[in-house]
Design a protein around this motif. Structure first.
Motif, mmCIF file in Angstrom:
data_model
loop_
_atom_site.group_PDB
_atom_site.id
_atom_site.type_symbol
_atom_site.label_atom_id
_atom_site.label_comp_id
_atom_site.label_asym_id
_atom_site.label_seq_id
_atom_site.Cartn_x
_atom_site.Cartn_y
_atom_site.Cartn_z
ATOM 1 N N ASP A 31 0.838 -1.203 0.000
ATOM 2 C CA ASP A 31 0.000 0.000 0.000
ATOM 3 C C ASP A 31 0.875 1.256 0.000
ATOM 4 O O ASP A 31 2.096 1.181 0.140
ATOM 5 C CB ASP A 31 -0.987 -0.004 1.177
ATOM 6 N N CYS A 32 0.240 2.370 -0.167
ATOM 7 C CA CYS A 32 0.938 3.647 -0.286
ATOM 8 C C CYS A 32 1.441 4.106 1.081
ATOM 9 O O CYS A 32 0.686 4.129 2.050
ATOM 10 C CB CYS A 32 -0.046 4.679 -0.873
ATOM 11 N N PRO A 33 2.713 4.480 1.178
ATOM 12 C CA PRO A 33 3.243 4.925 2.475
ATOM 13 C C PRO A 33 2.678 6.274 2.925
ATOM 14 O O PRO A 33 2.832 6.641 4.084
ATOM 15 C CB PRO A 33 4.748 5.012 2.235
ATOM 16 N N TYR A 34 2.029 6.998 2.017
ATOM 17 C CA TYR A 34 1.462 8.299 2.378
ATOM 18 C C TYR A 34 0.007 8.192 2.803
ATOM 19 O O TYR A 34 -0.389 8.746 3.820
ATOM 20 C CB TYR A 34 1.576 9.281 1.197
ATOM 21 N N CYS A 35 -0.805 7.478 2.000
ATOM 22 C CA CYS A 35 -2.247 7.471 2.290
ATOM 23 C C CYS A 35 -2.773 6.066 2.553
ATOM 24 O O CYS A 35 -3.973 5.879 2.762
ATOM 25 C CB CYS A 35 -3.031 8.118 1.136
ATOM 26 N N GLN A 36 -1.869 5.072 2.520
ATOM 27 C CA GLN A 36 -2.245 3.665 2.734
ATOM 28 C C GLN A 36 -3.215 3.115 1.688
ATOM 29 O O GLN A 36 -3.802 2.050 1.871
ATOM 30 C CB GLN A 36 -2.834 3.438 4.153
ATOM 31 N N LYS A 49 3.852 4.317 -7.825
ATOM 32 C CA LYS A 49 2.903 5.435 -7.847
ATOM 33 C C LYS A 49 1.601 4.998 -7.194
ATOM 34 O O LYS A 49 1.174 3.849 -7.355
ATOM 35 C CB LYS A 49 2.634 5.858 -9.305
ATOM 36 N N CYS A 50 1.036 5.924 -6.429
ATOM 37 C CA CYS A 50 -0.257 5.660 -5.803
ATOM 38 C C CYS A 50 -1.323 6.389 -6.616
ATOM 39 O O CYS A 50 -1.201 7.588 -6.868
ATOM 40 C CB CYS A 50 -0.265 6.174 -4.367
ATOM 41 N N TYR A 51 -2.376 5.664 -7.019
ATOM 42 C CA TYR A 51 -3.412 6.280 -7.842
ATOM 43 C C TYR A 51 -4.523 6.912 -7.016
ATOM 44 O O TYR A 51 -5.447 7.488 -7.552
ATOM 45 C CB TYR A 51 -3.960 5.265 -8.857
ATOM 46 N N SER A 52 -4.364 6.795 -5.675
ATOM 47 C CA SER A 52 -5.328 7.499 -4.823
ATOM 48 C C SER A 52 -4.856 8.921 -4.550
ATOM 49 O O SER A 52 -5.599 9.878 -4.684
ATOM 50 C CB SER A 52 -5.511 6.769 -3.494
ATOM 51 N N CYS A 53 -3.574 9.073 -4.151
ATOM 52 C CA CYS A 53 -3.078 10.416 -3.815
ATOM 53 C C CYS A 53 -2.100 10.952 -4.853
ATOM 54 O O CYS A 53 -1.580 12.061 -4.698
ATOM 55 C CB CYS A 53 -2.447 10.413 -2.424
ATOM 56 N N ASN A 54 -1.828 10.136 -5.882
ATOM 57 C CA ASN A 54 -0.945 10.549 -6.983
ATOM 58 C C ASN A 54 0.518 10.751 -6.614
ATOM 59 O O ASN A 54 1.276 11.343 -7.370
ATOM 60 C CB ASN A 54 -1.460 11.831 -7.646
HETATM 61 ZN ZN LIG Z 1 -1.309 7.330 -1.671
#
Ligand SMILES: [Zn+2]
Length: 284
Positions: A31-36, A49-54
């Motif tokens: 998962d994304c280390p910024y927004c999970q 790349k995270c497609y939730s928080c970009n």
């Molecule tokens: Zn994210």
């Protein structure tokens, strides 16, 4: 892993990266280390790349490779060259890397050895104990308390492993404390006649002393094992003329590690060691 096997993983960056991730040195991101967020993907130039928080982050994030600007292929080759004891200068030449880059890599490996393999304990059976002095211009043992030299205390299990430690002095309390910490009571300890070893018996050890002058006339009472280690260590440390006092414990632990793994595949052991160090350093 021998050189032929290693070339499978060092033929391109992707394979080397995959190997390091499978081994657990590079982190597996779920998962994304910024927004999970879990909508993540591997994108170009060694990034996720995270497609939730970009947001994007590097594949080295959260690993010992984070601060190293070395391609993964060269990282693996550098471990191989460290295994076969290539100097920093020569490794830098062979890898096409800057001297300082390879120096930092070697420091990382030594720090990992020190951190993960730092305190070998539980010695038992037939044990040899001895102290030696390192540093200064002249090699070898030059009498107890020689000025400007670093005292090192060594414990060796016959047919087994060795542990060596820089000590502040060679007083009885210092040496006995380490003996008690590392060696099982009831073990038979061989030392020379140095008086700091008085008192081993009162702590529950069996104790035999050897007279250096009569070493070979004395049957089984010898400390050749630990003295063999001292010459191994002296010979190797000569190569690094001018190891500073601050770094010396790292070099010493490397020698202990090499000695204790002399019959093993050192490359595989070093990988295991780096995995362990990675967990210690990035305990997330
Ligand atoms: Zn994210």
């Amino acid at each position: 892993m021998n050189l032929v096997e290693l070339t499978q993983y060092t033929s391109n960056e992707e394979l080397a990266e995959e190997y390091l991730r499978d081994q657990g040195i590079l982190k597996k991101f779920h998962d994304c280390p910024y927004c999970q967020g879990t909508r993540i993907n591997r994108v170009r130039r060694a990034k996720y790349k995270c497609y939730s928080c970009n947001r994007e982050w590097g594949v080295r994030r959260g690993s010992i490779l984070e601060g190293l600007r070395v391609p993964f292929t060269k990282f693996l080759m550098a471990i191989k060259l460290f295994e076969i004891d290539t100097s920093v200068r020569e490794a830098a030449k062979q890898l096409g890397l800057a001297y300082n880059t390879v120096y930092n890599l070697h420091s990382l490996i030594r720090t990992a050895i020190f951190a993960v393999n730092g305190s070998t304990t539980s010695f038992s059976g037939k044990i040899e104990m001895d102290e030696s002095y390192f540093g200064g211009r002249r090699k070898g043992k030059r009498g107890r308390g020689a000025a400007g030299k670093v005292p090192v205390f060594g414990i060796l299990e016959r047919g087994g492993k060795v542990t060596v430690e820089v000590v502040s002095d060679v007083h009885s309390e210092t040496l006995l404390e380490l003996a008690i910490k590392k060696v099982k009571r009831g073990s038979l300890i061989y030392t020379d006649k140095f008086r700091s070893y008085n008192g081993l018996v009162s702590y529950g050890f069996k104790h035999r002393r050897i007279d250096h002058g009569k070493k070979f006339a004395n049957g089984k009472v010898y400390i050749n094992g630990i003295e063999g280690f001292w010459s191994f260590a002296n010979e190797r440390l000569l190569k690094y003329h001018g190891v500073d006092a601050e770094k010396f414990p790292l070099y010493l632990k490397e020698l202990e590690y090499r000695y204790n793994h002399r019959d093993r595949d050192l490359f595989d052991d070093l990988i295991q060691l780096l995995i362990g160090y990675n967990q210690v350093a990035y305990n997330e």
